[in-house]
Design an enzyme around this catalytic site. Structure first.
Site, mmCIF file in Angstrom:
data_model
loop_
_atom_site.group_PDB
_atom_site.id
_atom_site.type_symbol
_atom_site.label_atom_id
_atom_site.label_comp_id
_atom_site.label_asym_id
_atom_site.label_seq_id
_atom_site.Cartn_x
_atom_site.Cartn_y
_atom_site.Cartn_z
ATOM 1 C CD GLU A 158 1.254 49.507 11.031
ATOM 2 O OE1 GLU A 158 1.936 50.351 11.994
ATOM 3 O OE2 GLU A 158 1.450 47.582 11.113
ATOM 4 C CG HIS A 162 1.084 44.381 13.289
ATOM 5 N ND1 HIS A 162 2.333 44.097 13.546
ATOM 6 C CD2 HIS A 162 1.172 45.460 13.191
ATOM 7 C CE1 HIS A 162 3.271 44.297 13.186
ATOM 8 N NE2 HIS A 162 2.490 46.395 13.579
HETATM 9 P P1 PGA Z 1 6.562 51.345 14.809
HETATM 10 O O1 PGA Z 1 5.794 50.271 14.871
HETATM 11 O O2 PGA Z 1 5.972 52.885 15.147
HETATM 12 O O3 PGA Z 1 7.973 50.784 16.075
HETATM 13 O O4 PGA Z 1 7.067 51.760 13.561
HETATM 14 C C1 PGA Z 1 4.373 50.330 14.065
HETATM 15 C C2 PGA Z 1 3.938 48.719 14.053
HETATM 16 O O5 PGA Z 1 4.652 47.369 13.766
HETATM 17 O O6 PGA Z 1 3.007 48.922 13.914
#
Ligand code: PGA
Length: 258
Positions: free
Chosen positions: A168, A98
């Protein structure tokens, strides 16, 4: 591409107490009656996993995931948790790489070892990749390519499809200051690119893993990402802490899974 969608809730370091965690989990489970096709995964902090596992056994509709794992099997690794410990607890998924962990110093090599350890223990790694910014020279493609190549180096071809890849873009994550909205087109373009990198690295015969999107997914934009973003699911951070909105997301996914 599978028609059934997967929704992963990443609670991050929330909520503050086990009681609140149990309440949130129960509120979500109460409202998923009738959900048949959507795969739902909740990733709470490590400490809450055991308690929530008992609750998840009752509903059988929600699987649990951890937010991190260590790559060694056992030993003097103070503060760490191994993949086999998670598996022993009945945990099925684990988020690796992450952006917040990369920010704390996690390297591509660390993530690579975590993926291999998770696969050996029978866990499904959810590998997060994504660029910090989008520049006009498109160097973000190279960055994602490097992340994939480093993190998947030496992973056996036939295990690639067991991994979930979460795209992401950091600039779209809700906790990023001044974050911007990514579009389904941004997402689709990267999803295609990720598939190309995987085929280039592992050959045309590999089974392509599931690719999902994360970055401020909410009840208003989820449908567009799932319909036009070229992804099979979503990784939800902030909104996964709101049982009502999370449920709305699940319902939308369920309708698209039919
Ligand atoms: P968010 O987070 O939906 O709050 O943008 C996603 C993540 O960091 O996995």
């Amino acid at each position: 591409m599978s028609k059934n969608k997967i929704i992963i809730g990443n609670w991050k370091m929330n909520p503050s107490t086990q009681k609140e965690a149990e309440k949130l989990f129960v509120d979500i489970t109460k409202s998923i009656f009738g959900v048949q096709k959507t795969e739902i995964v909740i990733c709470p902090p490590f400490l809450y996993l055991e308690k929530l596992r008992s609750a998840s056994r009752r509903t059988k509709k929600i699987s649990l995931g951890a937010q991190n794992v260590f790559y060694e099997e056992a030993g003097p690794y103070t503060g760490e948790i191994s993949a086999s410990m998670l598996e022993d607890l009945g945990i099925k998924y684990v988020i690796v790489g992450h952006s917040k962990r990369r920010e704390l110093g996690e390297t591509g090599l660390d993530i690579n070892k975590k993926i291999k350890a998770s696969l050996s223990a029978g866990l499904v790694p959810i590998l997060c990749v994504g660029e910090t910014v989008r520049d006009e020279s498109h160097s973000y493609f190279n960055l994602v390519k490097t992340q994939l190549e480093e993190c998947l180096d030496g992973v056996k071809k036939d295990l690639i499809s067991k991994i979930i890849i979460a795209y992401e873009p950091i600039w779209a994550i809700s906790s990023t200051p001044n974050h911007k909205d990514a579009t389904p087109a941004d997402c689709e373009e990267m999803s295609l690119f990720i598939k190309k990198i995987l085929v280039d690295k592992f050959g045309v015969k590999i089974k392509i893993p599931r690719i999902i999107y994360g970055g401020d997914v909410n009840e208003k934009n989820v449908q567009d990402f799932l319909k036009d973003g070229g992804v099979e699911g979503v990784l939800v951070g902030r909104v996964s802490l709101d049982a009502v909105k999370f449920m709305e997301i699940i319902k939308i996914c369920e309708a698209l899974s039919q």
